[in-house]
Scaffold this active site. Structure first.
Site, PDB file in Angstrom:
ATOM      1  N   ASN A 149       0.804  -1.233   0.000  1.00 45.16           N
ATOM      2  CA  ASN A 149       0.000   0.000   0.000  1.00 45.16           C
ATOM      3  C   ASN A 149       0.835   1.281   0.000  1.00 45.16           C
ATOM      4  O   ASN A 149       0.428   2.273  -0.573  1.00 45.16           O
ATOM      5  CB  ASN A 149      -1.022  -0.009   1.151  1.00 45.16           C
ATOM      6  CG  ASN A 149      -0.393  -0.112   2.502  1.00 45.16           C
ATOM      7  OD1 ASN A 149       0.745  -0.587   2.654  1.00 45.16           O
ATOM      8  ND2 ASN A 149      -1.092   0.338   3.522  1.00 45.16           N
ATOM      9  N   THR A 156      11.269   2.611   3.396  1.00 39.55           N
ATOM     10  CA  THR A 156      12.160   3.683   3.877  1.00 39.55           C
ATOM     11  C   THR A 156      12.171   3.749   5.402  1.00 39.55           C
ATOM     12  O   THR A 156      13.223   3.962   6.012  1.00 39.55           O
ATOM     13  CB  THR A 156      11.678   5.045   3.302  1.00 39.55           C
ATOM     14  OG1 THR A 156      11.860   5.008   1.895  1.00 39.55           O
ATOM     15  CG2 THR A 156      12.440   6.196   3.893  1.00 39.55           C
ATOM     16  N   LYS A 172      12.672  -6.933   0.953  1.00 41.89           N
ATOM     17  CA  LYS A 172      11.758  -7.700   0.099  1.00 41.89           C
ATOM     18  C   LYS A 172      10.440  -6.949  -0.046  1.00 41.89           C
ATOM     19  O   LYS A 172       9.653  -6.857   0.880  1.00 41.89           O
ATOM     20  CB  LYS A 172      11.481  -9.090   0.681  1.00 41.89           C
ATOM     21  CG  LYS A 172      10.777  -9.964  -0.364  1.00 41.89           C
ATOM     22  CD  LYS A 172       9.974 -11.091   0.207  1.00 41.89           C
ATOM     23  CE  LYS A 172       8.587 -10.741   0.635  1.00 41.89           C
ATOM     24  NZ  LYS A 172       7.671 -10.314  -0.438  1.00 41.89           N
ATOM     25  N   SER A 223       0.032  -7.789   7.371  1.00 38.73           N
ATOM     26  CA  SER A 223      -1.167  -8.200   8.117  1.00 38.73           C
ATOM     27  C   SER A 223      -0.803  -8.867   9.446  1.00 38.73           C
ATOM     28  O   SER A 223       0.333  -9.338   9.625  1.00 38.73           O
ATOM     29  CB  SER A 223      -1.976  -9.174   7.268  1.00 38.73           C
ATOM     30  OG  SER A 223      -1.189 -10.312   7.009  1.00 38.73           O
ATOM     31  N   GLU A 244       4.878  -4.207  12.398  1.00 36.02           N
ATOM     32  CA  GLU A 244       3.848  -3.186  12.176  1.00 36.02           C
ATOM     33  C   GLU A 244       2.706  -3.878  11.456  1.00 36.02           C
ATOM     34  O   GLU A 244       2.879  -4.324  10.314  1.00 36.02           O
ATOM     35  CB  GLU A 244       4.392  -2.061  11.272  1.00 36.02           C
ATOM     36  CG  GLU A 244       5.569  -1.319  11.849  1.00 36.02           C
ATOM     37  CD  GLU A 244       5.192  -0.371  12.964  1.00 36.02           C
ATOM     38  OE1 GLU A 244       3.981  -0.075  13.111  1.00 36.02           O
ATOM     39  OE2 GLU A 244       6.087   0.054  13.693  1.00 36.02           O
ATOM     40  N   VAL A 283      -4.974   2.107   3.893  1.00 27.82           N
ATOM     41  CA  VAL A 283      -3.938   2.682   4.752  1.00 27.82           C
ATOM     42  C   VAL A 283      -4.065   1.953   6.084  1.00 27.82           C
ATOM     43  O   VAL A 283      -5.183   1.744   6.571  1.00 27.82           O
ATOM     44  CB  VAL A 283      -4.168   4.201   4.960  1.00 27.82           C
ATOM     45  CG1 VAL A 283      -3.040   4.822   5.757  1.00 27.82           C
ATOM     46  CG2 VAL A 283      -4.334   4.923   3.628  1.00 27.82           C
ATOM     47  N   CYS A 284      -2.930   1.573   6.671  1.00 23.45           N
ATOM     48  CA  CYS A 284      -3.031   0.839   7.943  1.00 23.45           C
ATOM     49  C   CYS A 284      -3.728   1.685   8.997  1.00 23.45           C
ATOM     50  O   CYS A 284      -4.386   1.156   9.884  1.00 23.45           O
ATOM     51  CB  CYS A 284      -1.662   0.398   8.405  1.00 23.45           C
ATOM     52  SG  CYS A 284      -0.497   1.749   8.449  1.00 23.45           S
ATOM     53  N   GLU A 382     -10.276  -5.522  10.427  1.00 28.27           N
ATOM     54  CA  GLU A 382      -9.761  -4.574   9.442  1.00 28.27           C
ATOM     55  C   GLU A 382     -10.520  -4.699   8.120  1.00 28.27           C
ATOM     56  O   GLU A 382     -10.755  -5.807   7.643  1.00 28.27           O
ATOM     57  CB  GLU A 382      -8.268  -4.851   9.218  1.00 28.27           C
ATOM     58  CG  GLU A 382      -7.597  -3.809   8.356  1.00 28.27           C
ATOM     59  CD  GLU A 382      -6.090  -4.061   8.238  1.00 28.27           C
ATOM     60  OE1 GLU A 382      -5.704  -5.138   7.774  1.00 28.27           O
ATOM     61  OE2 GLU A 382      -5.318  -3.167   8.607  1.00 28.27           O
TER      62      GLU A 382
HETATM   63  P1  NAD Z   1       0.667  -9.390   3.940  1.00 31.33           P
HETATM   64  O1  NAD Z   1       0.806  -9.704   5.375  1.00 31.33           O
HETATM   65  O2  NAD Z   1      -0.101 -10.289   3.065  1.00 31.33           O
HETATM   66  O3  NAD Z   1       2.118  -9.277   3.257  1.00 31.33           O
HETATM   67  C1  NAD Z   1       3.115  -8.410   3.753  1.00 31.33           C
HETATM   68  C2  NAD Z   1       4.477  -8.894   3.292  1.00 31.33           C
HETATM   69  O4  NAD Z   1       4.773 -10.141   3.923  1.00 31.33           O
HETATM   70  C3  NAD Z   1       4.589  -9.155   1.796  1.00 31.33           C
HETATM   71  O5  NAD Z   1       5.846  -8.713   1.349  1.00 31.33           O
HETATM   72  C4  NAD Z   1       4.488 -10.669   1.704  1.00 31.33           C
HETATM   73  O6  NAD Z   1       5.124 -11.212   0.570  1.00 31.33           O
HETATM   74  C5  NAD Z   1       5.220 -11.076   2.956  1.00 31.33           C
HETATM   75  N1  NAD Z   1       4.919 -12.430   3.449  1.00 31.33           N
HETATM   76  C6  NAD Z   1       3.845 -13.218   3.173  1.00 31.33           C
HETATM   77  N2  NAD Z   1       3.939 -14.389   3.847  1.00 31.33           N
HETATM   78  C7  NAD Z   1       5.083 -14.338   4.563  1.00 31.33           C
HETATM   79  C8  NAD Z   1       5.707 -15.221   5.489  1.00 31.33           C
HETATM   80  N3  NAD Z   1       5.188 -16.404   5.802  1.00 31.33           N
HETATM   81  N4  NAD Z   1       6.867 -14.836   6.068  1.00 31.33           N
HETATM   82  C9  NAD Z   1       7.398 -13.620   5.791  1.00 31.33           C
HETATM   83  N5  NAD Z   1       6.858 -12.744   4.921  1.00 31.33           N
HETATM   84  C10 NAD Z   1       5.712 -13.084   4.314  1.00 31.33           C
HETATM   85  O7  NAD Z   1       0.087  -7.916   3.875  1.00 31.33           O
HETATM   86  P2  NAD Z   1      -0.385  -7.079   2.609  1.00 31.33           P
HETATM   87  O8  NAD Z   1      -1.687  -7.609   2.111  1.00 31.33           O
HETATM   88  O9  NAD Z   1       0.741  -6.960   1.637  1.00 31.33           O
HETATM   89  O10 NAD Z   1      -0.598  -5.639   3.254  1.00 31.33           O
HETATM   90  C11 NAD Z   1      -1.764  -5.245   3.896  1.00 31.33           C
HETATM   91  C12 NAD Z   1      -1.607  -5.340   5.390  1.00 31.33           C
HETATM   92  O11 NAD Z   1      -0.509  -4.561   5.822  1.00 31.33           O
HETATM   93  C13 NAD Z   1      -2.809  -4.803   6.142  1.00 31.33           C
HETATM   94  O12 NAD Z   1      -3.174  -5.675   7.173  1.00 31.33           O
HETATM   95  C14 NAD Z   1      -2.309  -3.490   6.724  1.00 31.33           C
HETATM   96  O13 NAD Z   1      -2.952  -3.075   7.887  1.00 31.33           O
HETATM   97  C15 NAD Z   1      -0.892  -3.802   6.973  1.00 31.33           C
HETATM   98  N6  NAD Z   1      -0.135  -2.555   7.051  1.00 31.33           N
HETATM   99  C16 NAD Z   1       0.334  -2.162   8.287  1.00 31.33           C
HETATM  100  C17 NAD Z   1       1.034  -0.963   8.400  1.00 31.33           C
HETATM  101  C18 NAD Z   1       1.594  -0.497   9.715  1.00 31.33           C
HETATM  102  O14 NAD Z   1       2.479   0.341   9.706  1.00 31.33           O
HETATM  103  N7  NAD Z   1       1.139  -0.998  10.845  1.00 31.33           N
HETATM  104  C19 NAD Z   1       1.251  -0.185   7.265  1.00 31.33           C
HETATM  105  C20 NAD Z   1       0.735  -0.612   6.051  1.00 31.33           C
HETATM  106  C21 NAD Z   1       0.053  -1.815   5.949  1.00 31.33           C
END
Ligand code: NAD
Length: 498
Positions: A149, A156, A172, A223, A244, A283-284, A382
């Site tokens: 997102n 960064t 990554k 997530s 996060e 946005v988170c 969420e």
């Molecule tokens: P996701 O958890 O599906 O993926 C995040 C990252 O983790 C990706 O790079 C993915 O390839 C990697 N990943 C997947 N499986 C993994 C594993 N087993 N081990 C290690 N890495 C793995 O999340 P998403 O759908 O890409 O993003 C949306 C989520 O991110 C939402 O829940 C949102 O709230 C959260 N988010 C949080 C913040 C914050 O600062 N708290 C900011 C932005 C987004």
């Protein structure tokens, strides 16, 4: 060399792993295929980071600062191209992606200076002949795993403080948005080889990085479900994890807002809509639950609906567009399911609720919902989409109790002009950031992260640097002398010391 190559040990190399198809969420066409890192390439990236760490961690902080400022300069120089790539792969409006680039550059500039400002502190020693210090050492190799997102900003927030702390990194990006991150490689080419590596890949690549014994810390954003897996992988080998994760941010509107200002309710509605719909709600810290005091509820809902209906959905490259498509069909479907479930449970959709017009793209119109029962997912889990459920509350205590009533605690917003309300919310809300009358504004100097399941650790601010430092207590005695608490305790060996 191609923009889609990985960056490993200072070299751009073609990925040798599985292909990742990258979709433009507006046209729904595949715009690129990126080869992910093979297990051997990931291994090489970690090995390069390990090797580079030795010299980088010893590089004077001032030299590191100059190199980080240079990253910021290159980011700005290549900003338009990077913003356009983010728009193509993520669907976020170009204007927001331009902002994102500037925030990234500012963050590199910030940590360039913070990283050379202090390396610990001097503490009062036990005796006057001693010097005692708390020394902050670089932690080691940091694996940075980020979502789609805010692909460059969230990277960064990890890479800038990690480099400033003297760590090397393996980054990554999300498999959904790898292009802009791979294009970023040029911004790091002046750094010693291996200090920054970039590996494309999906969950398996992230899992392999998290399990790698040579990686001292995983800095993760994503997530809760994935964060839990990362935490477990790190716990297994007792490595650090900075997490996060998701949120369900509340947005409280107090009735004094109406009294304080002719257009107070209108402004609180516009602020709420922006907080709920920015980046199509992906946005988170999106505002996902509105708790509005009863005496201003009707006016607030009307102002919110009117403003929502004026928002323009469309091509994210078009400057007139307020809201672009959601990132993918599955992400959109999750939002549809939550809204439908709430409606089935008695909620009413006052605005939006469908595609919203454009004949292609993963659009979901900005949506206002009232009457959702408290136990629906729309008010508990969420959403990560452009939906604003609005709930009337009797008073501030009820609003705060509801606000604190989920497993999340990332951010919380409040609109009030009453100092007592503001301080009460500041103290009682269980969230990592409390925004009062200015939703979702980040500050590089202000730590960002979550309470409860929204996170462990903080990014930004000094805390964001400390996440990548190890703490060493140095106790120095300037006299070589027998201490009177040493052996012998008894008189057997001569005079008792005690
Ligand atoms: P996701 O958890 O599906 O993926 C995040 C990252 O983790 C990706 O790079 C993915 O390839 C990697 N990943 C997947 N499986 C993994 C594993 N087993 N081990 C290690 N890495 C793995 O999340 P998403 O759908 O890409 O993003 C949306 C989520 O991110 C939402 O829940 C949102 O709230 C959260 N988010 C949080 C913040 C914050 O600062 N708290 C900011 C932005 C987004």
């Amino acid at each position: 060399m191609s923009d889609r190559d990985l960056l490993i040990g200072g070299e751009r190399v073609a990925g040798a792993g599985d292909p990742l198809a990258v979709e433009n969420p507006f046209t729904t066409e595949t715009i690129a295929t990126v080869a992910s890192a093979s297990p051997e390439q990931l291994d090489a990236a970690v090995a390069a980071a390990r090797e580079a760490f030795e010299a980088w961690s010893r590089t004077p902080a001032l030299e590191r600062a100059e190199m980080l400022h240079e990253v910021a300069r290159r980011l700005r120089e290549n900003g338009e191209e990077l913003a356009r790539t983010m728009t193509s792969e993520g669907g976020k409006p170009l204007v927001e992606n331009r902002d994102e680039i500037e925030w990234c550059a500012a963050c590199f500039d910030y940590y360039a200076e913070v990283g050379r400002d202090s390396a610990g502190r001097v503490i009062p020693p036990i005796e006057s002949t001693q010097l005692a210090m708390v020394v902050k050492d670089p932690l080691g190799v940091v694996g940075c795993i980020v979502p789609w997102n805010y692909p460059l900003l969230l990277l960064t927030w990890k890479v800038a403080p990690a480099l400033a702390a003297g760590c090397s990194v393996v980054a990554k990006p999300s498999e959904v948005t790898p292009l802009s991150t791979l294009e970023l490689a040029g911004c790091f080419s002046h750094l010693p080889a291996g200090v920054v590596s970039i590996v494309a890949g999906a969950g398996e690549t992230g899992a392999a990085l998290s399990a790698d014994e040579r990686v001292d810390c995983i800095a993760f954003t994503g997530s809760v479900a994935t964060g839990r897996k990362v935490a477990l992988a790190c716990a297994e080998r007792l490595a650090r994890a900075n997490l996060e994760m998701g949120g369900k941010d509340p947005f409280i509107v107090c009735s004094d807002v109406a009294a304080a200002h002719d257009s107070g309710i209108e402004i609180a509605a516009r602020g709420g809509a922006w907080a709920a719909f920015l980046n199509a709600g992906q946005v988170c810290t999106s505002a996902e639950r509105f708790y509005v005091m009863k005496d201003v509820y009707d006016d607030y809902v009307s102002a919110f609906v009117a403003h929502t209906e004026s928002l323009v959905l469309g091509d994210p490259f078009d400057e007139a567009t307020d809201i672009g498509p959601m990132v993918s069909a599955p992400q959109r479907q999750k939002v549809v399911d939550q809204v439908e479930a709430a409606v089935a449970a008695g909620a009413e959709v006052l605005a939006g609720g469908g595609d919203g017009g454009p004949d292609r793209g993963h659009f979901f119109a900005p949506t206002v919902v009232t009457g959702a029962p408290a136990e629906t997912d729309l008010l508990r889990e969420e959403t990560f989409g452009p939906v604003a459920p609005i709930v009337p509350v009797a008073d501030l205590d009820e609003a705060i109790a509801l606000a604190n009533g989920t497993r999340f605690g990332l951010g919380a917003n409040v609109y009030t002009r009453d100092l007592k309300n503001a301080i009460h919310c500041m103290r009682e809300l269980r969230a990592g950031t409390v925004w009062i009358n200015d939703p979702l504004t980040d500050n590089d100097a202000g730590p960002f992260g979550g309470f409860k399941q929204s996170g462990i650790g903080r990014e930004l601010g000094r805390e964001g640097l400390e996440a990548f430092q190890e703490t060493k207590h140095v106790h120095m005695e300037t006299e070589i002398e027998q201490k009177d608490w040493w052996y012998p305790y008894g008189p057997a060996g001569g005079e008792s010391n005690r």
